[in-house]
Design an enzyme around this catalytic site. Sequence first.
Site, PDB file in Angstrom:
ATOM      1  N   HIS A  67      -5.193  -7.031 -15.051  1.00  0.00           N
ATOM      2  CA  HIS A  67      -5.213  -5.959 -14.047  1.00  0.00           C
ATOM      3  C   HIS A  67      -4.405  -6.341 -12.817  1.00  0.00           C
ATOM      4  O   HIS A  67      -4.432  -7.490 -12.384  1.00  0.00           O
ATOM      5  CB  HIS A  67      -6.657  -5.664 -13.621  1.00  0.00           C
ATOM      6  N   PRO A  68      -3.725  -5.355 -12.238  1.00  0.00           N
ATOM      7  CA  PRO A  68      -2.955  -5.619 -11.006  1.00  0.00           C
ATOM      8  C   PRO A  68      -3.890  -5.678  -9.799  1.00  0.00           C
ATOM      9  O   PRO A  68      -5.014  -5.174  -9.845  1.00  0.00           O
ATOM     10  CB  PRO A  68      -2.070  -4.378 -10.905  1.00  0.00           C
ATOM     11  N   GLN A  85      -1.004   3.487 -11.222  1.00  0.00           N
ATOM     12  CA  GLN A  85      -0.313   4.132 -10.096  1.00  0.00           C
ATOM     13  C   GLN A  85      -1.091   5.356  -9.617  1.00  0.00           C
ATOM     14  O   GLN A  85      -1.365   5.514  -8.423  1.00  0.00           O
ATOM     15  CB  GLN A  85       1.106   4.527 -10.544  1.00  0.00           C
ATOM     16  N   GLU A  87      -4.246   6.095 -10.184  1.00  0.00           N
ATOM     17  CA  GLU A  87      -5.588   5.757  -9.693  1.00  0.00           C
ATOM     18  C   GLU A  87      -5.532   5.137  -8.297  1.00  0.00           C
ATOM     19  O   GLU A  87      -6.342   5.468  -7.429  1.00  0.00           O
ATOM     20  CB  GLU A  87      -6.266   4.806 -10.690  1.00  0.00           C
ATOM     21  N   VAL A 120     -11.478  -6.172  -9.540  1.00  0.00           N
ATOM     22  CA  VAL A 120     -11.271  -4.934 -10.310  1.00  0.00           C
ATOM     23  C   VAL A 120     -12.358  -3.944  -9.931  1.00  0.00           C
ATOM     24  O   VAL A 120     -13.543  -4.285  -9.908  1.00  0.00           O
ATOM     25  CB  VAL A 120     -11.292  -5.203 -11.830  1.00  0.00           C
ATOM     26  N   ILE A 121     -11.947  -2.737  -9.608  1.00  0.00           N
ATOM     27  CA  ILE A 121     -12.891  -1.672  -9.257  1.00  0.00           C
ATOM     28  C   ILE A 121     -12.319  -0.348  -9.779  1.00  0.00           C
ATOM     29  O   ILE A 121     -11.098  -0.183  -9.842  1.00  0.00           O
ATOM     30  CB  ILE A 121     -13.116  -1.610  -7.718  1.00  0.00           C
TER      31      ILE A 121
END
Lengths: 174, 174
Positions: A67-68, A85, A87, A120-121
């Site tokens: 994840h970015p 992008q 989200e 991460v969320i």
Amino acid sequence: MDIATVNTLPYEDFVNIFGNVVEKCPIVTAAVWSRRPFVSFTDLEAAISEFIDALPESGKEGILRCHPDLAGRDLQSGTLTRESQQEQAGAGMDALSSAETSRMVRLNREYKERFGFPFVICARMSDKAGILRQLSERCRNERAVERAHGIEEVKKICRLRLQGLLLTDAPNKL
Amino acid sequence: MDIATVNTLPYEDFVNIFGNVVEKCPIVTAAVWSRRPFVSFTDLEAAISEFIDALPESGKEGILRCHPDLAGRDLQSGTLTRESQQEQAGAGMDALSSAETSRMVRLNREYKERFGFPFVICARMSDKAGILRQLSERCRNERAVERAHGIEEVKKICRLRLQGLLLTDAPNKL
């Protein structure tokens, strides 16, 4: 797309369509194709969830590491996946003040240094203020707690991405 | 790059550099980052191999399904990963006669219909004739045999990709 149509897809189409419901982890979708036929959307979602749960802890950390960062380098350079992008933009991550960006970068770095995986969320279920608060609070958790928390967020993201893909043209068939 | 340098990489750099040693499965590399420090190239390779072996059978099939066909649609349309492009070209897959292409397409289709995953072979350890012969022969195997065979080929591909990345500028340090 209704679930009967999903069940007729060759694996290549299935992976092309659903391959990024878990960010940059097409292996997950490609694996659950073996579980067809799915009786419902919920059944497909459950198969993905069970596959993730059955991974060793290192594999769960692997998912998180794909994840970015929120408001990170990939957002700045335009190299996010299409889904990320949308989200991140929806949660206002592309419209932070310079002070907010600095705070986010600092907290992301602290989080990654502490845990060895990114924060991460599910951005679509939060907003700018909520994300900053959570990031700040979750930095204090234990590693195992945070790994589990991150994976629960991955599942929420997955559910919304799946819904978006499946409900596009046949919402009443699921 | 020597193994000491590899061990100092943050996970983001590690995944950026080694994320495609297993085709389109950065989760594998991202997972084994948890196993640092690696004492050698062989140790890193073994960690990847062990992670793959610990996956459920559906996960192994998932890895295979992330691979493109040989001489297939992605080669024609230029959408192969850089690594696959080089490997397929090296084995002459981009210079087949039209009869050879037809045969390859037909055999790939038969293989996928029989097994539900694509024919995977380490193209750099074979050539056009060898690939066509193997594809033809392996179509007759049992599914479990072929799944295991495909995964062994994935590991060979991984080893060569890793070697290529690690040996680029410091061959005598490994």
